[in-house]
Scaffold this motif. Sequence first.
Motif, PDB file in Angstrom:
ATOM      1  N   UNK A   1      -3.516   7.537 -23.061  1.00 13.18           N
ATOM      2  CA  UNK A   1      -3.532   6.250 -22.355  1.00 13.18           C
ATOM      3  C   UNK A   1      -2.903   6.375 -20.965  1.00 13.18           C
ATOM      4  N   UNK A   2      -1.869   7.202 -20.845  1.00  7.90           N
ATOM      5  CA  UNK A   2      -1.213   7.354 -19.533  1.00  7.90           C
ATOM      6  C   UNK A   2      -2.181   7.967 -18.511  1.00  7.90           C
ATOM      7  N   UNK A   3      -2.994   8.911 -18.949  1.00  6.81           N
ATOM      8  CA  UNK A   3      -3.989   9.511 -18.050  1.00  6.81           C
ATOM      9  C   UNK A   3      -5.054   8.486 -17.680  1.00  6.81           C
ATOM     10  N   UNK A   4      -5.488   7.717 -18.679  1.00  2.00           N
ATOM     11  CA  UNK A   4      -6.502   6.683 -18.418  1.00  2.00           C
ATOM     12  C   UNK A   4      -5.951   5.658 -17.427  1.00  2.00           C
ATOM     13  N   UNK A   5      -4.681   5.299 -17.614  1.00  2.00           N
ATOM     14  CA  UNK A   5      -4.052   4.332 -16.700  1.00  2.00           C
ATOM     15  C   UNK A   5      -4.085   4.871 -15.271  1.00  2.00           C
ATOM     16  N   UNK A   6      -3.709   6.125 -15.110  1.00  2.00           N
ATOM     17  CA  UNK A   6      -3.660   6.732 -13.775  1.00  2.00           C
ATOM     18  C   UNK A   6      -5.072   6.779 -13.151  1.00  2.00           C
ATOM     19  N   UNK A   7      -6.059   7.109 -13.961  1.00  2.00           N
ATOM     20  CA  UNK A   7      -7.438   7.166 -13.432  1.00  2.00           C
ATOM     21  C   UNK A   7      -7.918   5.771 -13.025  1.00  2.00           C
ATOM     22  N   UNK A   8      -7.609   4.767 -13.834  1.00  2.83           N
ATOM     23  CA  UNK A   8      -8.013   3.392 -13.473  1.00  2.83           C
ATOM     24  C   UNK A   8      -7.343   2.967 -12.166  1.00  2.83           C
ATOM     25  N   UNK A   9      -6.070   3.357 -12.008  1.00  2.00           N
ATOM     26  CA  UNK A   9      -5.348   3.010 -10.775  1.00  2.00           C
ATOM     27  C   UNK A   9      -5.961   3.724  -9.567  1.00  2.00           C
ATOM     28  N   UNK A  10      -6.355   4.962  -9.765  1.00  2.00           N
ATOM     29  CA  UNK A  10      -7.003   5.698  -8.661  1.00  2.00           C
ATOM     30  C   UNK A  10      -8.295   4.993  -8.244  1.00  2.00           C
ATOM     31  N   UNK A  11      -9.062   4.553  -9.226  1.00  2.00           N
ATOM     32  CA  UNK A  11     -10.307   3.847  -8.906  1.00  2.00           C
ATOM     33  C   UNK A  11      -9.988   2.545  -8.157  1.00  2.00           C
ATOM     34  N   UNK A  12      -9.014   1.784  -8.669  1.00  2.00           N
ATOM     35  CA  UNK A  12      -8.690   0.492  -8.047  1.00  2.00           C
ATOM     36  C   UNK A  12      -8.251   0.662  -6.592  1.00  2.00           C
ATOM     37  N   UNK A  13      -7.336   1.618  -6.362  1.00  2.00           N
ATOM     38  CA  UNK A  13      -6.808   1.765  -4.997  1.00  2.00           C
ATOM     39  C   UNK A  13      -7.851   2.387  -4.073  1.00  2.00           C
ATOM     40  N   UNK A  14      -8.676   3.264  -4.619  1.00  2.00           N
ATOM     41  CA  UNK A  14      -9.783   3.810  -3.823  1.00  2.00           C
ATOM     42  C   UNK A  14     -10.697   2.675  -3.376  1.00  2.00           C
ATOM     43  N   UNK A  15     -11.069   1.822  -4.330  1.00  2.00           N
ATOM     44  CA  UNK A  15     -11.980   0.718  -4.019  1.00  2.00           C
ATOM     45  C   UNK A  15     -11.364  -0.240  -2.998  1.00  2.00           C
ATOM     46  N   UNK A  16     -10.085  -0.537  -3.158  1.00  2.00           N
ATOM     47  CA  UNK A  16      -9.457  -1.482  -2.216  1.00  2.00           C
ATOM     48  C   UNK A  16      -9.443  -0.913  -0.801  1.00  2.00           C
ATOM     49  N   UNK A  17      -9.274   0.392  -0.711  1.00  2.00           N
ATOM     50  CA  UNK A  17      -9.273   1.037   0.607  1.00  2.00           C
ATOM     51  C   UNK A  17     -10.698   1.053   1.183  1.00  2.00           C
ATOM     52  N   UNK A  18     -11.680   1.296   0.338  1.00  2.00           N
ATOM     53  CA  UNK A  18     -13.081   1.258   0.801  1.00  2.00           C
ATOM     54  C   UNK A  18     -13.442  -0.156   1.264  1.00  2.00           C
ATOM     55  N   UNK A  19     -12.967  -1.155   0.526  1.00  2.00           N
ATOM     56  CA  UNK A  19     -13.231  -2.551   0.912  1.00  2.00           C
ATOM     57  C   UNK A  19     -12.615  -2.840   2.282  1.00  2.00           C
ATOM     58  N   UNK A  20     -11.402  -2.330   2.533  1.00  2.00           N
ATOM     59  CA  UNK A  20     -10.781  -2.492   3.864  1.00  2.00           C
ATOM     60  C   UNK A  20     -11.674  -1.882   4.948  1.00  2.00           C
ATOM     61  N   UNK A  21     -12.175  -0.682   4.660  1.00  3.51           N
ATOM     62  CA  UNK A  21     -13.046  -0.009   5.642  1.00  3.51           C
ATOM     63  C   UNK A  21     -14.301  -0.840   5.891  1.00  3.51           C
TER      64      UNK A  21
END
Length: 318
Positions: free
Chosen positions: A3-23
């Motif tokens: 679950x800890x790995x899944x959590x980290x991967x979900x967070x990577x996706x979320x922050x990646x997407x938020x940065x892409x949305x900013x761009x």
Amino acid sequence: MQLSTAYRTMLRIRLLEEKIIDCADRNEIVGFIHPYTGQEAVAVGVLAARWPDEWVVSFYRCHGHAVAAGVPLDGIVREVLGRAGGLCGGKGGSMHLADRDRYFLGASSIVGSQLPVAAGVAMAERNADAGRATVVFCGDGALGTGVSFETLTIAATLGLPLLLVCEDNGWQDHTRSDLVRHRTPAELVAGLGIGHRTVDGNDVEAVHRAAGELLARCRRDRRPQVLVAATYLRHYHAQVGGARPAEYRPAAEVAHWAARDPIDLAAARLDLSTDQRNQEHADVAREIDEVFAAAAAAGAPDPATATTNVTVTPGGLR
Ligand SMILES: Cc1ncc(C[n+]2csc(CCOP(=O)(O)OP(=O)(O)O)c2C)c(N)n1
């Protein structure tokens, strides 16, 4: 799946997407982007259950699928920004991520068109007789297309080991799904006589369990299976200068799903403290900032590559 790995991967996706949305907001991206925020548990739960050499076929909302499939962030960001070193040389853009080394076959912008592609892959895999299944993702609106029914019917008739993951976010662009579809995705699939499960798509562990069971059935029985994951998109449908969620979605619906955010649910199950969550957030944000800085420094693709790896016909380049 840890679950800890899944959590980290979900967070990577979320922050990646938020940065892409900013761009995208700064008009730094050519073409449309389709965020995946809020739906992270589906990609992460499902793809943690596939064998690493099982093919994944995606659609235009593909960044999260790519991350969960193990595609390096650097190649994704460069592709989305149209830079040298992107997964497809910076020519495909946001909707066309592909990485054969990670068995990530690619994405398509035409609703439903990924299904027959995936069925063809599943047929090749069945014929190779190595016991592998194929995973294909679609939105719930895609189940309203003729090609989805044709594909599922053929997959059932020919006995193809295909797992269709339907991400039911309740909306199709700016239209509520229940206005244009009078059966649930599960009811539609049941009508075709295809095995299926409906799952809480914001619970990464539940998604993972269900996907694992369905993949095992695909491999063992050589039959298609469908996983319907109920989830919700936090951001807009696509960056097309259209309405933002708050302008057309009921506030109570948005609030309901905000309280069921998949990353918050996983953090609560892991019993993470606020400090631990802040630390995870800072670590991932730093990683993503570095990837964007490297992509910005990479510059545009070499113009000489413009005619490489594109479709040619006997008449020449089109
Ligand atoms: C064949 C086709 N028709 C229409 C469109 C325009 N379009 C893009 S996304 C979309 C909505 C699809 O909804 P859904 O399958 O539920 O996926 P979601 O975007 O909600 O993830 C539409 C109509 C398209 N890309 N392709």
